[in-house]
Design an enzyme around this catalytic site. Structure first.
Site, PDB file in Angstrom:
ATOM      1  CG  ASP A   1     -62.968  58.345  -1.365  1.00 38.08           C
ATOM      2  OD1 ASP A   1     -62.201  57.489  -1.840  1.00 38.08           O
ATOM      3  OD2 ASP A   1     -62.866  58.861  -1.077  1.00 38.08           O
TER       4      ASP A   1
ATOM      5  CB  VAL B   1     -64.914  68.528   9.499  1.00 42.23           C
ATOM      6  CG1 VAL B   1     -66.304  68.616   9.755  1.00 42.23           C
ATOM      7  CG2 VAL B   1     -64.111  67.921   7.862  1.00 42.23           C
TER       8      VAL B   1
ATOM      9  CG  PHE C   1     -65.086  69.404   0.686  1.00 40.11           C
ATOM     10  CD1 PHE C   1     -65.892  69.708  -1.322  1.00 40.11           C
ATOM     11  CD2 PHE C   1     -65.897  70.482   1.716  1.00 40.11           C
ATOM     12  CE1 PHE C   1     -66.297  70.488  -1.238  1.00 40.11           C
ATOM     13  CE2 PHE C   1     -66.443  71.102   0.941  1.00 40.11           C
ATOM     14  CZ  PHE C   1     -67.450  71.644  -0.208  1.00 40.11           C
ATOM     15  N   GLY C   2     -61.683  70.832   2.483  1.00 45.09           N
ATOM     16  CA  GLY C   2     -61.338  71.637   3.429  1.00 45.09           C
ATOM     17  C   GLY C   2     -61.969  71.500   4.633  1.00 45.09           C
TER      18      GLY C   2
ATOM     19  N   GLY D   1     -59.616  67.478   4.795  1.00 42.11           N
ATOM     20  CA  GLY D   1     -59.384  66.898   3.747  1.00 42.11           C
ATOM     21  C   GLY D   1     -59.052  68.256   2.430  1.00 42.11           C
TER      22      GLY D   1
ATOM     23  CB  ILE E   1     -63.878  67.936  14.573  1.00 43.88           C
ATOM     24  CG1 ILE E   1     -64.225  67.768  13.290  1.00 43.88           C
ATOM     25  CG2 ILE E   1     -64.273  68.369  15.838  1.00 43.88           C
ATOM     26  CD1 ILE E   1     -66.509  67.154  13.368  1.00 43.88           C
ATOM     27  N   GLY E   2     -61.570  68.018  12.138  1.00 41.26           N
ATOM     28  CA  GLY E   2     -60.967  67.246  10.635  1.00 41.26           C
ATOM     29  C   GLY E   2     -60.034  67.971  10.004  1.00 41.26           C
TER      30      GLY E   2
END
Length: 828
Positions: A614, A503, A500-501, A498, A495-496
């Site tokens: 952020d 999702v 970091f990795g 970024g 579902i996403g």
């Protein structure tokens, strides 16, 4: 100018001292077909003919061949060769298991009836076929392979192909690679459908195809601690006018966790190609692209890209995107986040890609959407392309496979039996274990009652952080549970994504919906954020902060499990995503109020407070009832102590939302979050991104552009077209003034989040009633005061709990007390 830079690069290569030599545990250098020792690049290659203690060659048939007319200026290493007329082998004793370099030198010549150009043969290393049906064309060829050796013996077999075939080799190198030269984790598998993690990279056999010194000159093995050759990139640039050489005279700042001199030599990181924005033939936004020809058949490649920011004057100025074969490989790459707050620190990123049938590996770098209009740039320092080949010998390996299948079946049966016994014992113990009581949440509950998220209030009995510094251990989740919840990280559940990795959407055993953020194990950029997120979220619970349900750090994994937010990020609802209806003005105000409440709690709920660092529309998530919750605490920091005014720290955040004072002075306060929130307010009102480099120059930065219209009193001219006719002038006026105060140049002039919250609640009341409530203590409201007995004004939030507020944040306070607080400075 280009000639001067090239001369400087040559001087750097010649006069900068070479890094301390790497000393491999295993180190075999053979001059094949000769009894003589030969030196090349200060390395001694021993003759492979039988000598006491150096009996590498098996007693098979082979011929020592010497060239009668060697080319002038050629190395003596290529004046001899060993020719194999039948299957023959070398055997080496290995001192250390692990990744090794194996290099074969081939330089054809004619002697004694053998024309080495007509040789056709295969080479097997411990049963793995490397050059298969290999045949040279003309010049000297170096074939380099990187592979893991897991035995104490290395067998290299030369096998002629065909009845009249033969094989040969001029020289060989076998030596241990540095520890962690090839990592099993952290590589990014790039596909047209997105990016995911590629595991067990070290089990692959890698054949080096290209090794490129981008922006620099040719580097010989003399300038490399692993005796590699790096060639310039000019011949592979698609559009040379798009690139401009960058050269540094300073030795790179190597850091633990980044690249080392063994990953690539100093000179690779001291030169680069950057965007040539001075060229009149180019637009402001473009990519630098390189095409590298490869075999025109479907194959998999490891692409290792080297970066070192030698073009920026400060941290967090350079954001760019990386593309491989036209697919997005790394979006919004910020080299500052991959290093420990230091410029010119070398890093590398591994990508795994499929070439398809195009016959080309294409690499591009270009500006990110986060780049400011004045700092659009992208760089590349070096590139390596390695073909992944792991073709096993079909006979010997097949026999071994059958044996292992039999052994595996027996062992597997025993393991399953033991697992069942262990599971039964665990269930028995679990029944006896008393339930843990959930730690009581702290903070305050908003006066206005919104529809609650399904999992906003967790059921009693769920294990949460217990008191104490190690309380977050109660949030640990087994990896097996998370695998089950995400259907083994099914791609369809993504579902996403970024920095970091990825999702994933998941469902736990208790049917609770969760969002599972899976970092790339071993990621140098993700580990600090992973620990910060757990530390912060295990200590806090608030209705307008996304809850951490659990985490996992088994098997080098970095996994965070959150409550699932059905409607996703606020940003998605502002820019007309397919299938989503535009948010009404009331919905937008309520979302801003919810996010402000969450931030206010962060800033004031603890002695030092927590600064998010952020805040942006992608980090404000919405549940099924559009209740807003602040998310992503990976960059969060504790606020200053009571006797301090700020926290001195390296700059972190997102372009377009970053507090300019924090950026200039590197002094962090909670007012930096207030600035970022002010950008979000204008983003909500105008439904456009914080930075849009496609627009005219004066419109690129949303905060600057919207402030101009606000100061002219014409804010209604730039609002989201979907809101036209919806907003009452008094509500818009209050909202615009609030955003303007948040974006004050100096932090001392900005309101607290409590003040922001008060004004947003006021704007909502004005929108719903059209009546004015009493003037806020700041004295900025000049409209007449109308107090209605049917409309109870919102209480101005502050840093001190109000009288009568209970532990759950609810208020039991009379109307008269409310007005006394509103009308006196002491109430603020």
């Amino acid at each position: 100018m280009e000639i001067q830079k090239l001369i400087l690069a040559v001087i750097l290569v010649l006069f900068i001292p070479r890094s301390v030599s790497f000393t491999p545990m295993d180190n075999y250098l053979l001059n094949c077909g000769s009894q003589s020792n030969v030196s090349l690049f200060n390395r001694l290659f021993m003759g492979d003919s039988t000598k006491p203690g150096l009996d590498f060659l098996s007693a098979d048939k082979s011929i020592e061949l010497t060239s009668q007319n060697p080319p002038p200026n050629s190395s003596a290493l290529y004046h001899t060769a060993r020719v194999f007329t039948s299957k023959s082998s070398y055997r080496f004793s290995m001192k250390k298991n692990g990744t090794h370099f194996i290099r074969f030198h081939f330089s054809p010549f004619s002697a004694r009836g053998f024309n080495l150009k007509s040789a056709k043969f295969s080479v097997l290393v411990n049963g793995i076929s490397l050059p298969s049906n290999f045949q040279l064309s003309n010049d000297t060829v170096l074939k380099e392979y990187i592979l893991k050796i897991d035995s104490n013996v290395l067998d290299i077999v030369f096998k002629p192909v065909g009845d009249s075939g033969f094989g040969f080799v001029n020289a060989m190198e076998i030596f241990t690679a540095p520890v962690d030269f090839i990592l099993d984790y952290g590589a990014r598998l790039v596909t047209p459908n997105g990016v995911e993690e590629y595991r067990n990279l070290s089990s692959q056999v890698l054949e080096t195809i290209y090794r490129i010194n981008v922006g620099g000159i040719k580097l010989t093995p003399f300038n490399d601690t692993l005796w590699r050759t790096w060639i310039p990139d000019e011949d592979y640039l698609v559009f040379k006018a798009a690139a401009k050489r960058a050269v540094s005279t300073h030795t790179p700042n190597y850091q633990k966790g980044g690249a080392s001199p063994e990953i690539a030599p100093d000179n690779v990181y001291m030169t680069a190609q950057e965007m040539n924005r001075q060229s009149n033939s180019l637009y402001s936004r473009f990519n630098i692209t390189w095409n590298f020809p490869v075999a025109a058949h479907d194959a998999r490649y490891l692409v290792r890209l080297h970066f070192c920011d030698i073009v920026s004057t400060a941290l967090n100025l350079l954001y760019f995107d990386v593309y491989i074969n036209g697919c997005s490989a790394y979006k919004d790459l910020d080299l500052s986040s991959l290093t420990i707050h230091m410029l010119a620190s070398p890093v590398y990123v591994d990508f795994v890609v499929d070439s398809g049938n195009s016959g080309v590996i294409q690499i591009s770098v270009g500006p990110s959407d986060l780049s400011s209009s004045m700092r659009i740039n992208a760089i590349l320092n070096g590139a390596e392309i390695m073909k992944m080949t792991n073709v096993m010998n079909s006979h010997g390996m097949a026999r071994k496979k059958k044996l292992w299948v039999l052994v595996g079946s027996i062992v597997g049966g025993v393991v399953v039996l033991l697992a069942i016994v262990a599971l039964l014992l665990a269930l028995k113990c679990r029944k006896k274990k008393p339930k843990q009581r959930m730690a009581e949440s702290v903070g305050w509950t908003p006066l206005r009652v919104f529809g609650a998220s399904t999992h906003s209030r967790m059921s009693e009995g769920t294990a949460y952080a217990s008191p104490g510094s190690n309380g977050y251990f109660g949030l640990k989740r087994p990896f097996a549970d998370i695998q089950l919840a995400t259907n083994n990280f099914d791609k369809d559940l993504i579902i996403g994504s970024g920095g970091f990795g990825l999702v994933f959407k998941g469902v736990l055993k208790d049917n609770m919906k969760v969002a599972v953020k899976r970092g790339m194990p071993g990621s140098r950029q993700g580990l600090p954020e992973f620990h910060t997120e757990i530390t912060v979220l295990s200590k806090i619970r608030h209705r307008h902060l996304v809850s951490l349900v659990g985490y996992c750090e088994e098997n080098s994994e970095m996994i965070l499990v959150y409550e699932y937010m059905e409607k996703g990020p606020l940003k998605k609802h502002l820019y007309g995503s397919p299938g989503l209806s535009p948010l009404s003005w009331k919905q937008r105000l309520e979302i801003c109020i919810g996010a402000a409440r969450g931030l206010h709690y962060l800033h004031t709920g603890f002695a030092q407070g927590i600064i998010h660092r952020d805040i942006k529309s992608t980090n404000i998530l919405l549940d099924e009832n559009y209740v807003a919750k602040v998310a992503d605490f990976g960059l969060s920091r504790s606020g200053p102590c009571l006797n301090e005014t700020h926290v001195s720290t390296g700059v972190k955040g997102s372009f377009g939302y970053l507090d300019p004072e924090y950026f200039r002075r590197q002094q962090l306060t909670d007012k930096s979050d207030v600035y970022s929130f002010g950008v979000v307010l204008f983003e909500v009102l105008c439904a456009r991104s914080a930075v849009d480099t496609q627009l005219d120059r004066e419109q690129v930065n949303l905060a600057e552009w919207a402030l101009e219209w606000q100061k002219k009193g014409m804010l209604e001219q730039i609002i989201d077209p979907h809101l036209v006719g919806q907003i009452k002038p008094s509500s818009l006026k209050k909202f615009g003034e609030t955003a303007e105060k948040c974006l004050a140049e100096y932090s001392v002039d900005r309101p607290t989040m409590g003040d922001v919250l008060w004004n947003l609640e006021y704007a909502l009341q004005l929108q719903e009633s059209g009546r004015q409530r009493e003037t806020h203590a700041d004295g900025n409201d000049n409209e007449s005061v109308v107090v209605s007995p049917t409309i109870v004004p919102q209480i101005p939030t502050n840093n001190v709990r109000a009288e009568g507020e209970d532990d759950n944040g609810s208020l039991d306070i009379s109307t008269s007390r409310v007005f006394s607080q509103l009308m006196t400075n002491e109430g603020r």
